[in-house]
Write a protein that holds these residues in place. Structure first.
Motif, short mmCIF file in Angstrom:
data_model
loop_
_atom_site.label_atom_id
_atom_site.label_comp_id
_atom_site.label_asym_id
_atom_site.label_seq_id
_atom_site.Cartn_x
_atom_site.Cartn_y
_atom_site.Cartn_z
N ALA A 98 0.87 -1.17 0.00
CA ALA A 98 0.00 0.00 0.00
C ALA A 98 0.91 1.22 0.00
CB ALA A 98 -0.89 0.01 1.23
N GLY A 99 0.51 2.24 -0.77
CA GLY A 99 1.38 3.40 -0.80
C GLY A 99 0.99 4.43 -1.82
N ARG A 100 1.97 4.93 -2.54
CA ARG A 100 1.80 6.08 -3.42
C ARG A 100 1.60 5.65 -4.88
NH1 ARG A 100 7.24 8.67 -1.49
NH2 ARG A 100 7.48 6.55 -0.63
N TYR A 101 0.77 6.42 -5.54
CA TYR A 101 0.39 6.14 -6.92
C TYR A 101 1.42 6.70 -7.88
CZ TYR A 101 -2.69 6.27 -11.06
OH TYR A 101 -3.24 6.10 -12.30
N LEU A 102 1.80 5.91 -8.85
CA LEU A 102 2.60 6.37 -9.97
C LEU A 102 1.85 6.03 -11.25
CD1 LEU A 102 6.19 5.09 -9.02
CD2 LEU A 102 5.30 7.41 -8.76
N VAL A 103 2.06 6.82 -12.29
CA VAL A 103 1.38 6.54 -13.55
C VAL A 103 1.75 5.15 -14.06
CG1 VAL A 103 1.21 7.20 -15.97
CG2 VAL A 103 1.17 8.96 -14.19
N ASN A 104 3.01 4.79 -13.88
CA ASN A 104 3.48 3.49 -14.38
C ASN A 104 3.83 2.53 -13.26
OD1 ASN A 104 5.68 4.87 -13.51
ND2 ASN A 104 6.97 4.40 -15.27
N GLY A 105 3.06 2.59 -12.17
CA GLY A 105 3.30 1.65 -11.08
C GLY A 105 2.90 2.23 -9.75
N MET A 106 3.71 2.02 -8.74
CA MET A 106 3.45 2.56 -7.42
C MET A 106 4.72 2.47 -6.59
SD MET A 106 1.37 -0.42 -5.34
CE MET A 106 1.58 0.47 -3.79
N ILE A 107 4.70 3.19 -5.48
CA ILE A 107 5.75 3.09 -4.47
C ILE A 107 5.13 2.50 -3.23
CG2 ILE A 107 7.36 4.36 -2.99
CD1 ILE A 107 7.56 6.45 -5.22
N GLY A 108 5.68 1.39 -2.77
CA GLY A 108 5.14 0.75 -1.59
C GLY A 108 5.68 1.36 -0.32
N ASP A 109 4.78 1.81 0.53
CA ASP A 109 5.17 2.35 1.84
C ASP A 109 4.89 1.37 2.96
OD1 ASP A 109 3.93 5.43 0.59
OD2 ASP A 109 6.04 4.93 0.92
N TYR A 110 3.90 0.52 2.75
CA TYR A 110 3.52 -0.48 3.73
C TYR A 110 3.46 -1.83 3.02
CZ TYR A 110 1.98 3.83 5.93
OH TYR A 110 1.93 5.09 6.43
N TRP A 111 4.01 -2.85 3.69
CA TRP A 111 4.17 -4.14 3.04
C TRP A 111 3.58 -5.27 3.87
CZ3 TRP A 111 6.33 -4.42 -1.80
CH2 TRP A 111 6.99 -3.28 -2.26
N GLY A 112 3.04 -6.26 3.16
CA GLY A 112 2.63 -7.48 3.81
C GLY A 112 3.82 -8.39 4.03
N GLN A 113 3.54 -9.54 4.61
CA GLN A 113 4.60 -10.48 4.97
C GLN A 113 5.02 -11.36 3.80
OE1 GLN A 113 1.42 -10.87 5.60
NE2 GLN A 113 0.90 -13.02 5.20
N GLY A 114 4.23 -11.37 2.76
CA GLY A 114 4.56 -12.17 1.59
C GLY A 114 3.89 -13.53 1.60
N THR A 115 3.56 -14.02 0.41
CA THR A 115 2.98 -15.35 0.29
C THR A 115 3.61 -16.05 -0.91
OG1 THR A 115 0.88 -16.57 0.16
CG2 THR A 115 1.02 -14.55 -1.13
N GLN A 116 3.94 -17.32 -0.74
CA GLN A 116 4.66 -18.06 -1.77
C GLN A 116 3.70 -18.59 -2.82
OE1 GLN A 116 8.14 -18.84 -2.05
NE2 GLN A 116 7.48 -19.57 -4.07
N ILE A 117 4.06 -18.36 -4.08
CA ILE A 117 3.38 -18.97 -5.22
C ILE A 117 4.40 -19.83 -5.94
CG2 ILE A 117 2.24 -18.58 -7.42
CD1 ILE A 117 0.54 -17.59 -5.25
N THR A 118 4.07 -21.10 -6.12
CA THR A 118 4.93 -22.01 -6.84
C THR A 118 4.15 -22.62 -7.99
OG1 THR A 118 6.19 -22.53 -4.85
CG2 THR A 118 6.39 -24.05 -6.71
N VAL A 119 4.67 -22.46 -9.20
CA VAL A 119 4.02 -23.01 -10.39
C VAL A 119 4.89 -24.16 -10.90
CG1 VAL A 119 3.06 -22.52 -12.66
CG2 VAL A 119 3.12 -20.72 -10.92
N SER A 120 4.34 -25.34 -10.88
CA SER A 120 5.10 -26.51 -11.31
C SER A 120 4.96 -26.71 -12.81
CB SER A 120 4.62 -27.75 -10.58
OG SER A 120 3.26 -27.99 -10.87
N ALA A 121 6.04 -27.20 -13.41
CA ALA A 121 6.04 -27.41 -14.86
C ALA A 121 5.20 -28.63 -15.26
CB ALA A 121 7.46 -27.58 -15.36
#
Length: 121
Positions: A98-121
């Motif tokens: 969560a954070g600041r708006y950019l035309v081509n993205g954003m700047i994150g000011d607050y972050w979650g802890q992360g979640t793993q995504i694994t895609v198997s072949a």
């Protein structure tokens, strides 16, 4: 302070789908955008998708354009990332920001802890 919490990661086969959710705490008046970044092993964290908190405008990295969709439910202070046609190269830890708006993205000011995504072949 804004707290964000992700959910919905896991293991999926190539071509499959997953949906991530990210809930933000109530102090969302300080947020202009929410979005997702990802970090694969040995690589830097990279932008994936962003949605404007008020206007709902979206922006995506080229690598996920047409496969991923970001959306929001302002009443629930929650954003979602629908991921379709997943590829092994989508394997990473996905972080909500969560954070600041950019035309081509954003700047994150607050972050979650992360979640793993694994895609198997």
């Amino acid at each position: 302070q804004v707290h964000v919490v992700e959910s919905g990661g896991g293991l999926v086969q190539t071509g499959g789908s997953l949906r991530l959710s990210c809930a933000a705490s109530s102090r969302t008046f300080s947020i202009a955008a929410m979005g997702w970044f990802r970090q694969a092993p040995g690589e830097e964290r990279k932008f994936v998708a962003r949605i404007g908190w008020s206007g709902g405008t979206t922006y995506y990295a080229d690598s996920v354009m047409g496969r991923f969709t970001i959306s929001r439910d302002n009443a629930k202070n929650t954003v979602y990332l629908q991921m379709n046609s997943l590829k092994p190269e989508d394997t990473a830890v996905y972080y909500c920001a969560a954070g600041r708006y950019l035309v081509n993205g954003m700047i994150g000011d607050y972050w979650g802890q992360g979640t793993q995504i694994t895609v198997s072949a």
